[in-house]
Design a protein around this motif. Structure first.
Motif, mmCIF file in Angstrom:
data_model
loop_
_atom_site.group_PDB
_atom_site.id
_atom_site.type_symbol
_atom_site.label_atom_id
_atom_site.label_comp_id
_atom_site.label_asym_id
_atom_site.label_seq_id
_atom_site.Cartn_x
_atom_site.Cartn_y
_atom_site.Cartn_z
ATOM 1 N N MET A 85 8.003 10.651 3.587
ATOM 2 C CA MET A 85 7.489 9.772 4.660
ATOM 3 C C MET A 85 7.249 8.371 4.101
ATOM 4 O O MET A 85 7.541 7.361 4.744
ATOM 5 C CB MET A 85 6.140 10.289 5.175
ATOM 6 N N LEU A 86 6.704 8.320 2.890
ATOM 7 C CA LEU A 86 6.305 7.031 2.303
ATOM 8 C C LEU A 86 7.512 6.222 1.835
ATOM 9 O O LEU A 86 7.366 5.095 1.396
ATOM 10 C CB LEU A 86 5.324 7.261 1.142
ATOM 11 N N GLU A 87 8.709 6.812 1.913
ATOM 12 C CA GLU A 87 9.918 6.012 1.589
ATOM 13 C C GLU A 87 10.419 5.267 2.813
ATOM 14 O O GLU A 87 11.267 4.393 2.727
ATOM 15 C CB GLU A 87 11.006 6.923 1.016
ATOM 16 N N ASP A 88 9.885 5.622 3.980
ATOM 17 C CA ASP A 88 10.333 5.015 5.254
ATOM 18 C C ASP A 88 9.490 3.777 5.540
ATOM 19 O O ASP A 88 8.268 3.865 5.718
ATOM 20 C CB ASP A 88 10.155 6.069 6.363
ATOM 21 N N ARG A 145 0.788 7.049 -6.553
ATOM 22 C CA ARG A 145 -0.354 7.940 -6.814
ATOM 23 C C ARG A 145 -0.052 9.364 -6.364
ATOM 24 O O ARG A 145 -0.498 10.336 -6.985
ATOM 25 C CB ARG A 145 -1.587 7.428 -6.072
ATOM 26 N N LEU A 146 0.678 9.480 -5.283
ATOM 27 C CA LEU A 146 0.999 10.819 -4.772
ATOM 28 C C LEU A 146 1.944 11.532 -5.735
ATOM 29 O O LEU A 146 1.858 12.737 -5.934
ATOM 30 C CB LEU A 146 1.627 10.683 -3.390
ATOM 31 N N LEU A 147 2.849 10.756 -6.366
ATOM 32 C CA LEU A 147 3.747 11.334 -7.379
ATOM 33 C C LEU A 147 2.908 11.898 -8.530
ATOM 34 O O LEU A 147 3.154 13.005 -9.018
ATOM 35 C CB LEU A 147 4.714 10.261 -7.913
ATOM 36 N N SER A 148 1.870 11.182 -8.920
ATOM 37 C CA SER A 148 1.049 11.677 -10.045
ATOM 38 C C SER A 148 0.238 12.895 -9.589
ATOM 39 O O SER A 148 0.086 13.859 -10.344
ATOM 40 C CB SER A 148 0.167 10.540 -10.564
ATOM 41 N N VAL A 151 0.849 -1.197 0.000
ATOM 42 C CA VAL A 151 0.000 0.000 0.000
ATOM 43 C C VAL A 151 0.886 1.248 0.000
ATOM 44 O O VAL A 151 0.603 2.234 -0.677
ATOM 45 C CB VAL A 151 -0.934 -0.009 1.240
ATOM 46 N N ARG A 152 1.982 1.179 0.739
ATOM 47 C CA ARG A 152 2.914 2.323 0.805
ATOM 48 C C ARG A 152 3.426 2.650 -0.605
ATOM 49 O O ARG A 152 3.444 3.813 -1.020
ATOM 50 C CB ARG A 152 4.080 1.968 1.744
ATOM 51 N N GLU A 153 3.776 1.601 -1.339
ATOM 52 C CA GLU A 153 4.340 1.816 -2.685
ATOM 53 C C GLU A 153 3.262 2.387 -3.624
ATOM 54 O O GLU A 153 3.493 3.355 -4.339
ATOM 55 C CB GLU A 153 4.892 0.488 -3.215
ATOM 56 N N GLU A 154 2.055 1.837 -3.550
ATOM 57 C CA GLU A 154 0.964 2.320 -4.415
ATOM 58 C C GLU A 154 0.592 3.770 -4.042
ATOM 59 O O GLU A 154 0.366 4.607 -4.916
ATOM 60 C CB GLU A 154 -0.254 1.398 -4.247
#
Lengths: 94, 94, 94, 94
Positions: free
Chosen positions: D33-36, C19-22, C12-15
């Motif tokens: 944050m989401l990289e951690d 999405r946040l990058l987009s 979920v973190r990766e997804e």
């Protein structure tokens, strides 16, 4: 009242009243649900959200009439600042 | 009913009922406003928003009780997937 | 950190990151719009709302994972009160 | 563009750009944050909500300028219906 001469369009007022009466009936339905010992939380949440959706739609009708009848003519009346500030206040998130 | 054995906490049910009754009174106030030919749109919008705020707070009470009593014990009951999906559905924006 | 041992599901973190990058790319698009002298207000409002919709969906993904992995097991861990209160705080309307 | 001659007030455009840049910085913080691996769900939810709040405030600034400069003069321009409908569309809940 600051805008004693500005009134909600009678047709919109009547339609808003009609819809609000039905939202009230729906709210009474949620009240009856809450008399049942066995009521399940998520069913209450869903019914509350349906009532709020109905209130949103009444709000949208009244907002549309206000934008059309009062905001769109504010520059000619000379009360733009007041009309805009009170509307921004009313539109703020709960 | 999928969760015949899961019920809203009686104390929360009673408090939610009490608050919903007051929200209903407030809604009846808006209905009376809409009987007045001279009603001003922004006054209606503000009162509708106050009713929405009251319904939000009832929803928050019911949600808190549901999280505490039913979601927090879902793993032990074995119905996590179902409890999570139905709650996500109920929490969606209107 | 109160829950040093509770982490967001890696998938979920990766997804969410993707999405946040987009959404960030979309936000950069709105920034470019705002460099154009001729930009029209309603176009900006619509693009802002699209970015907020994307952020809502990331929030929903993270919430779903949290309910499934951490709230549903709170009773067994013994931290129900804390988990429920911090989630209620995070779910409050803006 | 239907309103080629209607533009967002330059001062509001610049302030909106400034705030949006800061919201973008905040969004980049959430991405970090989401990289951690150890990131906790509720911390992500809270930061997302803060970014949403910042975008709300930019939207409010642009809406206020639009009401003041374009909606309030619509009756004199003769495009009330169009201006009201597109604004109602932009104001709809996500």
């Amino acid at each position: 009242m600051p805008h004693a001469h500005l009134h909600l369009d009678p047709k919109v007022r009547e339609e808003a009243r009609r819809r609000l009466l039905s939202a009230k009936g729906h709210l009474e339905g949620v009240l009856r649900m809450l008399e049942d010992e066995g009521v399940y939380c998520v069913d209450v949440l869903k019914q509350l959200k349906a009532v709020q959706g109905a209130l949103d739609r009444v709000g949208e009708m009244v907002l549309r009439a206000h934008l059309r009848d009062h905001v769109a003519t504010a520059h000619e009346r000379g009360d733009v600042e007041e009309i805009v500030e009170e509307l921004m206040e009313a539109l703020k998130y709960r």
